[in-house]
Structure formats: structure tokens, C-alpha cells
Design a protein around this motif. Sequence first.
Motif, PDB file in Angstrom:
ATOM      1  N   TYR A   1       0.673  -1.333  -0.178  1.00 12.20           N
ATOM      2  CA  TYR A   1      -0.195  -0.096   0.442  1.00 12.20           C
ATOM      3  C   TYR A   1       0.587   1.158  -0.162  1.00 12.20           C
ATOM      4  O   TYR A   1       0.366   2.598  -0.702  1.00 12.20           O
ATOM      5  CB  TYR A   1      -0.982   0.253   1.060  1.00 12.20           C
TER       6      TYR A   1
ATOM      7  N   VAL B   1       1.227   4.148  -2.527  1.00  9.48           N
ATOM      8  CA  VAL B   1       0.680   6.228  -2.796  1.00  9.48           C
ATOM      9  C   VAL B   1       2.491   6.590  -2.826  1.00  9.48           C
ATOM     10  O   VAL B   1       1.755   7.576  -3.667  1.00  9.48           O
ATOM     11  CB  VAL B   1       0.150   6.117  -0.760  1.00  9.48           C
TER      12      VAL B   1
ATOM     13  N   GLN C   1       2.770  11.951 -10.074  1.00  3.39           N
ATOM     14  CA  GLN C   1       2.238  13.435  -9.472  1.00  3.39           C
ATOM     15  C   GLN C   1       3.352  14.349  -9.988  1.00  3.39           C
ATOM     16  O   GLN C   1       3.172  15.102 -11.019  1.00  3.39           O
ATOM     17  CB  GLN C   1       1.287  13.191  -8.518  1.00  3.39           C
TER      18      GLN C   1
ATOM     19  N   GLY D   1      -6.117  13.426  -4.415  1.00  2.00           N
ATOM     20  CA  GLY D   1      -4.850  12.843  -3.564  1.00  2.00           C
ATOM     21  C   GLY D   1      -4.250  11.613  -3.622  1.00  2.00           C
ATOM     22  O   GLY D   1      -5.245  10.682  -4.163  1.00  2.00           O
TER      23      GLY D   1
ATOM     24  N   ASP E   1      -3.492   9.114  -1.974  1.00  2.00           N
ATOM     25  CA  ASP E   1      -4.004   7.592  -0.672  1.00  2.00           C
ATOM     26  C   ASP E   1      -5.419   7.449  -1.657  1.00  2.00           C
ATOM     27  O   ASP E   1      -5.296   6.243  -1.218  1.00  2.00           O
ATOM     28  CB  ASP E   1      -4.448   9.037   0.225  1.00  2.00           C
TER      29      ASP E   1
ATOM     30  N   LEU F   1     -16.076   4.297   5.650  1.00  2.00           N
ATOM     31  CA  LEU F   1     -16.549   4.955   6.982  1.00  2.00           C
ATOM     32  C   LEU F   1     -17.099   5.855   6.602  1.00  2.00           C
ATOM     33  O   LEU F   1     -16.879   6.629   6.027  1.00  2.00           O
ATOM     34  CB  LEU F   1     -15.376   5.454   8.443  1.00  2.00           C
TER      35      LEU F   1
ATOM     36  N   HIS G   1     -13.089  11.930   3.984  1.00  2.00           N
ATOM     37  CA  HIS G   1     -11.890  10.818   2.808  1.00  2.00           C
ATOM     38  C   HIS G   1     -12.558   9.660   2.116  1.00  2.00           C
ATOM     39  O   HIS G   1     -12.497   9.417   0.832  1.00  2.00           O
ATOM     40  CB  HIS G   1     -11.191  10.141   4.242  1.00  2.00           C
TER      41      HIS G   1
ATOM     42  N   VAL H   1     -11.818   8.317  -1.797  1.00  2.15           N
ATOM     43  CA  VAL H   1     -12.064   7.502  -1.860  1.00  2.15           C
ATOM     44  C   VAL H   1     -12.874   6.771  -2.478  1.00  2.15           C
ATOM     45  O   VAL H   1     -12.687   6.184  -4.273  1.00  2.15           O
ATOM     46  CB  VAL H   1     -11.915   6.420  -0.862  1.00  2.15           C
TER      47      VAL H   1
END
Lengths: 370, 343
Positions: free
Chosen positions: A157, A161, A168, B154, B156, B190, B198, B202
Motif C-alpha cells: 500500500y 501511494v 504526480q 490525493g 492516498d 467509514l 475522506h 475514495v
Amino acid sequence: MTELQQPLSQLQETSEPLLNAQKVQFWLDKAVAWDRAGGAHAQKDICRHLRGLTDFLKQVLAQISNIGSTAETVKELPFLGQILGRLCWNPYVTVGDTNRGLLLQCLWGLYSENPTNAVERKANQWIRKVLCRLAAEEDNPAAEILMKNTCVPPKEYHLRVLKKMIKQHQENIGKTCCPKKSTDPSCRCSCDVIQTTSEAFVPLIDCPEASPVICSLLQHPGTSFIDALSEDFLDALNSTDSSLALDETALVSVWYHSLPRLEEAVLDLLKSVISTGSAPQNLEQQVLKTQLPKACAQHCSMFLVVNDIFRSILRQAEGNLVVQSVIQTFTRCFLKELEELEPRTSTSLKAFFPQSPPSLLVPLLTLPSG
Amino acid sequence: MEAVLKNVASAVELLAVAAHTSDAVSQWDEKTLSRAFHWARYCEYVYTRFHTNSAGRRVVEKQLQHTNARLRDAFTDYREVSFMDLPRCEHLLLLALLSNPQLPISTMKILFGKKDVTSRHYDYKEVTGLCSHLIQCKSACKVLRPFSGLSAVGADAEVQGEMLMKRLDALLSQGSDPQQAEHFLHSVLLLSEEAAHHSCLVITAALLTASDSGTQTSSHSFLLNWLQKEHGVLQHMGSTLPSAVLKDLARAHGKFRDAYFSALKKWASEMKYSLNDGEWLPEGTAPSLSFQEMVEHFSDLFDACPSLRRNAEDELLALKILDGDFDARGLSVWGDILSELKK
């Protein structure tokens, strides 16, 4: 230009002076301040001090080895645990190979294989706990839940990321274009991108995953003509111990921006030829492989520096045939590269040899035919 | 198959030994460590091989149940290993070892050592520097996170969106009960106040992942249906996401466009005109969007989806007529929205 008084002894290790209370207090205050400010706010200050931190950690390591006992070390440096502990949780410190490596070595140094007292046992427990938390803890509950439910391990993970962030940044640099003339007002926004990105990547200079962006920053046309790279970035580039995985253009750009790096490359060439005793037929390959002749043909300023280094070494190593043959081979390669350059980009010979009369230059630099 | 089951049982036993604070782990050297991680890697392979094969999966699960029962009796505080744990075995092994005070410090140093500098890419099979590299990646992400403005949602959220879609694809393509897929979405997205924003990012990233296969299209469809049922999420998306992102979503998915349009109409209908302020204000459960923001949302939606515009304007006009067809400001939110849109 730096004074090269003893170039070949430049790389000799000097013994680290012992720590004093003032120095320890300085770094304790820094570690606490960085902790309290929180990453991004303290970023500039941390980046400015990364090199100093490396020196400090080397001194701490030397001190720990000198003392030899954890209990004694804790007595002499009572705040050491606090400093190391706080630095372990500072991502700007742990991201780079050098500082992270030194930090870990300090922790190993404080670990006692056979603890004989409560201090040592407690230190051992603390070290194991810190290491376990550093590697295993996730500070993002949403990401952790998703990882568990999608069967993706943390290692995969975080690497994904990171790769995405790197990509980017690379795309962002690629989108900017900087015309060669620095007076062009439209240059401003791309310089901002280069400046901001180079600033952001200061702590990642010795993080291998970041090398694509570092290469992009160094290869960007703007950086050859305009000093858009942040000073802190150039400083970090100058002082990093680790070898960066750079391609040809980026390497030349590093030398262009970093005199110490260029000097190091020349000395490395001489050292490797002297120590491996290259056969004459291999010498040319060895010299060409360094990219130095090409870089010098492209940038007169680099040639002048390399020329001065060779002159200085020739004076000191008078009569050394190996040194002479390296310099002769280099000159031959350099002239070939110069000839192969596009006529409009090549600089006149006079620029490369400002001290020599032009009437002498042409015959001296003409290679014998046949 | 028998060999596979035997190997899985051995790997799970190894994991139990790694976690157990006995003398066994104190003998672990680099060779043992390497072998242990090799076994953990084997478990990943078993998952990859059987997770879409329901018959094979059932057999492996049965073996795991059997092994778990045996190990439960042998070890106190034994943590059971499920089929879903198999792809994360390496991490479970790492956690077990790092928490085990019996692990020799010399072995720990290998995990935190410097990884092989001659290799540009981290060799998966090598345990040297495993933890060091993990710490580096986590730190690098933290250092670069403040610069997340380069992407709409983002990095993540983008990676999490990809992970979500991949899992959803797998659940839907296995022909399993759709409730399982719904349960998955509820578990990972969540919706508490702190996490809602967030989660929206996602979901956005998941919906914007390139859909180049039939499986992904149906997963997108499933996610959109789920979204339509979760009014709170759609509300949060509409009121917090940047307009460029909402436009991308509306362009990419007709269902999102329609759901978003319905949501905007609902929120607009809940606005009340305040004579004191001389403005339409949000009330009730509507998100706190100002009238101008509401108009911008409609305008952005029509920009992104020109095909929607004519029918939508007709619809708003019909609503204005129902309100009395007044032109004066403050009497019909529909009339006022339409006149702002015409400007």
C-alpha cells in the motif's frame, strides 16, 4: 573554485570530536520544536538542519562506541533517549537512508546483548518497542481497515501511494516548460514549480524511490539556464553520501550545479585508474564511461574546473605515468566530443584554453594522423 | 492439492511459532528468517491461485479451520488465520516477530538493515532491510502528503479507490451474494463525521478509475446504486468536493449525473427565502450551500452534461409554474435559479 591542496587525501576520515552538553541541548531543543510544530510547518527548518543532524548522529554513534556501556551512556547523555526517540518519529529524518541508518545504528549501539542492570533492560525493551511501532504502526485508521478488507499488505500500500505521488510530481514538472531566455516573463510559473518541488524533495535526496523526480528536476531545461532549484536542494545534493541513480543528462546537471560533485567525479576516476591499474586499451573506455569528457565539451565552465584539477594533480604527482596517461586519454576523448558537437553549440577553443596563445593551440591539439 | 494443503498448514504453524514467546524464535538466524518469509510468500500465492476458485477456496478454508483448531490447543493467545489473511501473511509474520521479545537482536538488525544497494529495486525475496524500506516508504508519503494538491483527490484516495474497485470486482465476479459486496462497502467506507470527507474522496477515485472491462463497469454500477441509497454520502460529496471533480463524475457516469441532479433539486426545494437577509437559505437536512453555490452547482452540472440541460431547464420551469409562475425574486426558488442560470 575550491583550493585543492591535498586532493587525494580529501576523503580521509577525520576523527569526530566528542559531544558537549551545548550541542546535545541544541539538538534536544530542535527535536522538541520539530515535534511540536508538526511536519509541514517545520519542514524548512528541518531541511536546513539535515546535514548538521547527520554530523551530530555520527558523533553520538562515536560517543556510544567509546563509552561502551548503555548505563554509562545514559548517565553521561541523559537526554539522548528523548532525542533519538523524537527523531525516530520525524518522517523528515527517517525518510533518508543516511539519517535513518545512523539513527538505527545509535539504537543498536544502546542495545545490550547481555543486560546486567535495570537501565540496560529497560533500554532494550524501549528499543524493541520503538522499532516494532515504527515498522508496524498505521496512523490512518481508514487506510488500515481498507488494507485488511482488501487483503493488501501495508508494504504494498505505502509503496503504491509513494509511487503515485512521485508520478504526480514528475507529471507536474513535465507540464511546465521554460524557454531558454530568463527574461521571458512566462518562465515564472514553471520556476515556481521547480522551486517548490525541489524544496519538497530536499529530505528525499537519498531516498531511491525519489530519484525519478530528482532526475526530472535536474534535467528540466529551465534548471540549466535559470537557478530555479532551491538552495537547500543543491546543498543536500552536494552533501549526500549516497550515490544517486542518475542518467547522463541528470548527472551532467548535478556537476553543473555542484562543484564538489564534479571534483569528486574527477578524483574518483583517477583513484579507480590508479588502484585497478587499467590497461591502456581499457583506459579510454573507463574515461568515456564517466561522461566527464562529454560534460566538459558541453560546458566550458566544467572543463576549466577539470583542467585546474588535472594541473594541480600533475604538479603534485610529477612523473607519475599513470596520471599522465589518464590526462592524455581524457584530452583525446574531450577533443573528440568537442568535434562531434553541433558547430553552433561548440565554444571556441580559446574559451577552453584562455591562457594559451591561439597560434599554439591548434597544432598542440591536433592529433597525429595515422 | 494435498501438497498445497500441507504447505499451508506448515506456514500457519510457522506463524504461530513466530508469535509464541518460546525458545524456538531465539534460535532464528538469517537463514531461518529468509525461509519463514518464503513460506509467508507461499501463502500469498495460495490466495492468488484460489480466491476466484470457490471449490478450491473451500478446501483451503477447511484445512485452515483444522489447523487453527490444532494450534489453538497448542498455543495460548493463538490468533487464527483465515483465508483472507493469506495475502497478508508476510505482514502478519513481521508483526509476530517484532512483538516477540525472544527474537535475537542480530536477526532484528537484518530486518532493519540497509537493503541491497546494488539492486535498484527491492528484491521481494530478500529479508534484509524489509522494515527499513517500509519505514522509508511511510516517511516519504508523510513528507510528500502536504503537496497533495497535485491531484484532485490525493494519492492516498486514488490508491484506496483502486483497492476498493479491485475487491468489489472480485466479489461481484464470484457470483457471491450482493449483500456481501454491500457489507464490504459499509465496512470500508467509514461514514462518521471525521471520516466522511475522506470516504467521499475514495468513492470519487473509485468511480473515476478507468473502466475498460465489463467487470469494472458493473462494479461502478453497483457502487453508484449503493451511493444513491446513502443520501448522506451523496450530500457530503455534493457539498464538499471541488466542482471540477463533480463535473468529472457527472461526465463519467450517467447514474451519478442523475442522482446528483435529483439531490440538487431536493436541496434546493428545502431552501427558504429569508426576508431579513434577502436571500434563499438552506434549511432542514439540506447541506449548508448558499444560494449562489447552489446555482453554481446546477451551472457546472449543465456545463459538464449539455444533454441534461434542456430537459433539466424544462423541469425547473415546470416547478416554477407549480409555484405560481412568479418572476419576482424570493417567491420561487426555481424561478430564481432559472433567472440566475440565464445570466
